[in-house]
Design a protein around this motif. Structure first.
Motif, PDB file in Angstrom:
ATOM      1  N   ARG A 107       6.773  19.922 110.513  1.00 10.23           N
ATOM      2  CA  ARG A 107       7.399  19.036 111.489  1.00 10.23           C
ATOM      3  C   ARG A 107       6.500  17.850 111.845  1.00 10.23           C
ATOM      4  NH1 ARG A 107      13.017  20.417 112.311  1.00 10.23           N
ATOM      5  NH2 ARG A 107      13.035  21.844 110.545  1.00 10.23           N
ATOM      6  N   ALA A 108       5.189  18.001 111.717  1.00  6.34           N
ATOM      7  CA  ALA A 108       4.308  16.841 111.894  1.00  6.34           C
ATOM      8  C   ALA A 108       4.595  15.806 110.817  1.00  6.34           C
ATOM      9  CB  ALA A 108       2.850  17.273 111.858  1.00  6.34           C
ATOM     10  N   ALA A 109       4.785  16.275 109.585  1.00  4.77           N
ATOM     11  CA  ALA A 109       5.126  15.371 108.488  1.00  4.77           C
ATOM     12  C   ALA A 109       6.468  14.707 108.739  1.00  4.77           C
ATOM     13  CB  ALA A 109       5.143  16.141 107.168  1.00  4.77           C
ATOM     14  N   LEU A 110       7.449  15.467 109.240  1.00  3.71           N
ATOM     15  CA  LEU A 110       8.767  14.917 109.525  1.00  3.71           C
ATOM     16  C   LEU A 110       8.686  13.815 110.579  1.00  3.71           C
ATOM     17  CD1 LEU A 110      11.878  15.049 109.166  1.00  3.71           C
ATOM     18  CD2 LEU A 110      11.897  16.796 110.977  1.00  3.71           C
ATOM     19  N   SER A 111       7.926  14.049 111.641  1.00  8.56           N
ATOM     20  CA  SER A 111       7.781  13.039 112.685  1.00  8.56           C
ATOM     21  C   SER A 111       7.054  11.807 112.169  1.00  8.56           C
ATOM     22  CB  SER A 111       7.024  13.613 113.885  1.00  8.56           C
ATOM     23  OG  SER A 111       7.887  14.315 114.745  1.00  8.56           O
ATOM     24  N   ALA A 112       5.968  12.024 111.452  1.00  9.17           N
ATOM     25  CA  ALA A 112       5.191  10.893 110.945  1.00  9.17           C
ATOM     26  C   ALA A 112       6.044  10.008 110.041  1.00  9.17           C
ATOM     27  CB  ALA A 112       3.958  11.395 110.197  1.00  9.17           C
ATOM     28  N   LEU A 113       6.816  10.621 109.163  1.00  9.45           N
ATOM     29  CA  LEU A 113       7.652   9.851 108.252  1.00  9.45           C
ATOM     30  C   LEU A 113       8.779   9.155 109.005  1.00  9.45           C
ATOM     31  CD1 LEU A 113       8.110   9.027 105.326  1.00  9.45           C
ATOM     32  CD2 LEU A 113       9.468  11.119 105.009  1.00  9.45           C
ATOM     33  N   THR A 114       9.369   9.831 109.981  1.00  8.85           N
ATOM     34  CA  THR A 114      10.428   9.216 110.798  1.00  8.85           C
ATOM     35  C   THR A 114       9.906   7.993 111.534  1.00  8.85           C
ATOM     36  OG1 THR A 114      11.594  11.327 111.088  1.00  8.85           O
ATOM     37  CG2 THR A 114      12.020   9.610 112.718  1.00  8.85           C
ATOM     38  N   ILE A 115       8.765   8.123 112.192  1.00 12.24           N
ATOM     39  CA  ILE A 115       8.180   7.002 112.943  1.00 12.24           C
ATOM     40  C   ILE A 115       7.834   5.858 112.000  1.00 12.24           C
ATOM     41  CG2 ILE A 115       6.215   6.292 114.364  1.00 12.24           C
ATOM     42  CD1 ILE A 115       6.184   9.245 115.414  1.00 12.24           C
ATOM     43  N   SER A 116       7.252   6.194 110.862  1.00 10.57           N
ATOM     44  CA  SER A 116       6.876   5.171 109.882  1.00 10.57           C
ATOM     45  C   SER A 116       8.093   4.385 109.405  1.00 10.57           C
ATOM     46  CB  SER A 116       6.165   5.830 108.702  1.00 10.57           C
ATOM     47  OG  SER A 116       5.871   4.894 107.693  1.00 10.57           O
ATOM     48  N   ARG A 117       9.176   5.063 109.154  1.00 10.58           N
ATOM     49  CA  ARG A 117      10.369   4.381 108.648  1.00 10.58           C
ATOM     50  C   ARG A 117      11.061   3.549 109.722  1.00 10.58           C
ATOM     51  NH1 ARG A 117      12.712   8.593 104.041  1.00 10.58           N
ATOM     52  NH2 ARG A 117      11.024   8.120 102.563  1.00 10.58           N
ATOM     53  N   MET A 151      15.610   8.308  99.388  1.00 10.08           N
ATOM     54  CA  MET A 151      14.652   7.379  98.792  1.00 10.08           C
ATOM     55  C   MET A 151      13.352   8.110  98.490  1.00 10.08           C
ATOM     56  SD  MET A 151      13.728   5.138 102.220  1.00 10.08           S
ATOM     57  CE  MET A 151      12.350   4.270 101.516  1.00 10.08           C
ATOM     58  N   ALA A 152      12.644   7.669  97.450  1.00 10.22           N
ATOM     59  CA  ALA A 152      11.391   8.329  97.059  1.00 10.22           C
ATOM     60  C   ALA A 152      10.286   7.952  98.026  1.00 10.22           C
ATOM     61  CB  ALA A 152      11.029   7.907  95.641  1.00 10.22           C
ATOM     62  N   LEU A 153       9.319   8.839  98.170  1.00  6.32           N
ATOM     63  CA  LEU A 153       8.160   8.567  99.015  1.00  6.32           C
ATOM     64  C   LEU A 153       7.263   7.539  98.339  1.00  6.32           C
ATOM     65  CD1 LEU A 153       7.213  12.207 100.067  1.00  6.32           C
ATOM     66  CD2 LEU A 153       8.403  10.509 101.466  1.00  6.32           C
ATOM     67  N   THR A 154       6.785   6.567  99.118  1.00  4.76           N
ATOM     68  CA  THR A 154       5.810   5.618  98.601  1.00  4.76           C
ATOM     69  C   THR A 154       4.424   6.259  98.651  1.00  4.76           C
ATOM     70  OG1 THR A 154       5.342   4.648 100.753  1.00  4.76           O
ATOM     71  CG2 THR A 154       7.202   3.728  99.510  1.00  4.76           C
ATOM     72  N   ALA A 155       3.470   5.600  98.022  1.00  5.29           N
ATOM     73  CA  ALA A 155       2.098   6.122  98.034  1.00  5.29           C
ATOM     74  C   ALA A 155       1.551   6.180  99.456  1.00  5.29           C
ATOM     75  CB  ALA A 155       1.215   5.245  97.145  1.00  5.29           C
ATOM     76  N   SER A 156       1.831   5.149 100.250  1.00  7.56           N
ATOM     77  CA  SER A 156       1.328   5.153 101.630  1.00  7.56           C
ATOM     78  C   SER A 156       2.015   6.226 102.465  1.00  7.56           C
ATOM     79  CB  SER A 156       1.502   3.774 102.271  1.00  7.56           C
ATOM     80  OG  SER A 156       2.870   3.417 102.355  1.00  7.56           O
ATOM     81  N   GLU A 157       3.293   6.488 102.201  1.00 12.54           N
ATOM     82  CA  GLU A 157       3.986   7.559 102.916  1.00 12.54           C
ATOM     83  C   GLU A 157       3.415   8.921 102.539  1.00 12.54           C
ATOM     84  OE1 GLU A 157       8.456   5.726 103.812  1.00 12.54           O
ATOM     85  OE2 GLU A 157       8.091   6.820 101.932  1.00 12.54           O
ATOM     86  N   SER A 158       3.101   9.104 101.280  1.00 14.36           N
ATOM     87  CA  SER A 158       2.500  10.373 100.846  1.00 14.36           C
ATOM     88  C   SER A 158       1.157  10.592 101.525  1.00 14.36           C
ATOM     89  CB  SER A 158       2.331  10.382  99.328  1.00 14.36           C
ATOM     90  OG  SER A 158       3.586  10.369  98.682  1.00 14.36           O
ATOM     91  N   ALA A 159       0.354   9.524 101.641  1.00 15.39           N
ATOM     92  CA  ALA A 159      -0.932   9.640 102.320  1.00 15.39           C
ATOM     93  C   ALA A 159      -0.741   9.947 103.806  1.00 15.39           C
ATOM     94  CB  ALA A 159      -1.726   8.344 102.138  1.00 15.39           C
ATOM     95  N   LEU A 160       0.254   9.306 104.419  1.00 16.50           N
ATOM     96  CA  LEU A 160       0.595   9.554 105.829  1.00 16.50           C
ATOM     97  C   LEU A 160       0.937  11.016 106.053  1.00 16.50           C
ATOM     98  CD1 LEU A 160       1.809   8.124 108.633  1.00 16.50           C
ATOM     99  CD2 LEU A 160       3.959   8.449 107.427  1.00 16.50           C
TER     100      LEU A 160
END
Length: 401
Positions: A384-394, A1-10
């Motif tokens: 890996r910080a980005a990977l964790s942040a996106l995982t937690i967010s989802r 799935m594509a990144l949303t704007a809020s995910e990109s900012a995260l």
């Protein structure tokens, strides 16, 4: 799935955190498990850093632990406090994130400083295992807190002081923290190429005290009961108990004395590595049978101290869903996420035994851990910080797994 704007900012916020500076500052503190002053200093630094998150930060005293000394006595073994952070405990989705502040390098070890091996590769005690992992965990959580999904997710962060020696003083705390969690992430280092640990075997450590009877080796040896010989016999019997999925390592025998005295005390240290619960049962049966046989044959008494402190960790359906979620997040970040079975153990074993899905190598990429060649691939902190942040967010967006 594509990144949303809020995910990109995260993701941008997670990547921008001052992780390298934190790693260098924390790695300068020797926090070997037995260096209680160093562990205390490290706990204070971490408590200060994690106070940036909302919620409560507390230092939890270690549970009592005893150990068998070389003279056969059992004495209390001191440990440092454990850090526990609790954020939004009434949120609908609850996660557990874990790490450890201790390293394997004692206060008198020569490996005390960081240095650059080459551009982007940092050598130092604990830089990968796991001060780098803790730094990127914090970066990910701070990014999540600044995002729209924060209100829908709660979590606990548990950073213990004794993981490198088996988490004996924190096992009950881990189990309590795991209760009611939808999933868990543990920040052991990934392999240098980013591969994660999948299924893990378990481990059991035992100190077996053999008490014989002293006698003069020349005048009346028949009246003695040789504890050293009995311990050696026990070691051989246990070594022969190895089987598919079960390795056995009799590691050390302590005891004995002058050549003219039949030794009355010996202590056998042994490690078991069972692949699954069937092998745990096999190992326990082999241990019980070998002890009974040696007691009978050598007319000694035996006390067995220890247990299987890390249960095997399979990939069950819940863990499979979590791994796939991490893989999908990685794919959207341009990362290929793979995993494979490993023989190592960590707190992920304990968490999985509580029925909570866990991925336990969410930390930085690095290698040569537990040696003076330990290294951190610095670019992996942001990755890996980005990977964790996106995982937690989802997980928050989905309301769980």
């Amino acid at each position: 799935m594509a990144l949303t704007a809020s995910e990109s900012a995260l993701i941008d916020q997670a990547r921008a955190a001052p992780m390298l500076e934190r790693v260098e500052r924390w790695a300068a503190v020797n926090s070997g498990t037995r260096n209680l002053a160093g562990v205390k200093a490290m706990a204070a630094l971490l408590a200060d850093a994690f106070a940036a998150l909302p919620g409560t930060v507390e230092l939890v005293p270690p549970a009592p632990v005893d150990a068998v000394s070389a003279d056969g006595t059992t004495a209390a073994l001191d440990h440092g406090d454990h850090l526990l952070v609790t954020v939004r405990p009434t949120a609908p989705v609850q996660l557990l994130l874990t790490g450890h502040m201790d390293t394997v390098f004692p206060a008198d070890h020569p490996f005390q400083q960081t240095r650059w091996l080459e551009d982007g590769v940092l050598n130092g005690p604990g830089v990968a295992d796991m001060k780098g992992g803790i730094a990127l965990m914090l970066a990910a959580l701070q990014a999540v807190e600044a995002s729209p999904v924060a209100h829908g997710i709660g979590y606990q962060v548990l950073i213990n002081s004794d993981e490198e020696t088996g988490s004996l003083s924190s096992a009950a705390l881990i189990a309590a923290a795991a209760k009611g969690k939808a999933a868990a992430l543990t920040y052991e280092p990934a392999l240098p190429d980013g591969t994660l640990a999948g299924a893990r075997g378990g481990t059991g450590n035992f100190s077996i005290i053999v008490n014989g009877r002293s006698a003069h080796a020349g005048r009346n040896p028949e009246e003695g009961r040789n504890a050293l010989v009995a311990a050696a016999d026990l070691a051989v019997r246990l070594a022969a108990a190895k089987a598919p999925g079960l390795s056995v390592n009799p590691a050390r025998i302590e005891g004995g004395g002058p050549n003219n005295v039949v030794p009355e005390l010996a202590i056998l240290r042994v490690n078991f590595r069972p692949r699954g619960p069937e092998q745990v049962a096999l190992a326990q049966a082999a241990l019980d049978e070998a002890i009974a046989a040696v007691v009978r044959l050598h007319d000694v008494s035996i006390h067995c101290h220890g247990g299987f402190n890390r249960p095997p960790k399979p990939i069950d359906p819940g863990a499979e869903r979590l791994f796939q979620l991490v893989r999908a997040a990685g794919s959207d970040l341009g990362l290929g996420i793979a995993w494979r079975d490993t023989g190592g153990v960590c707190d992920g074993n304990n968490i999985a035994a509580c029925g909570v899905p866990v991925v336990d190598t969410m930390g930085a990429r690095g290698g040569a851990i537990h040696s003076a060649d330990e290294f951190l691939i610095v670019e992996s902190l942001a990755e890996r910080a980005a990977l964790s942040a996106l995982t937690i967010s989802r997980i928050a967006q989905k309301g769980g797994l």
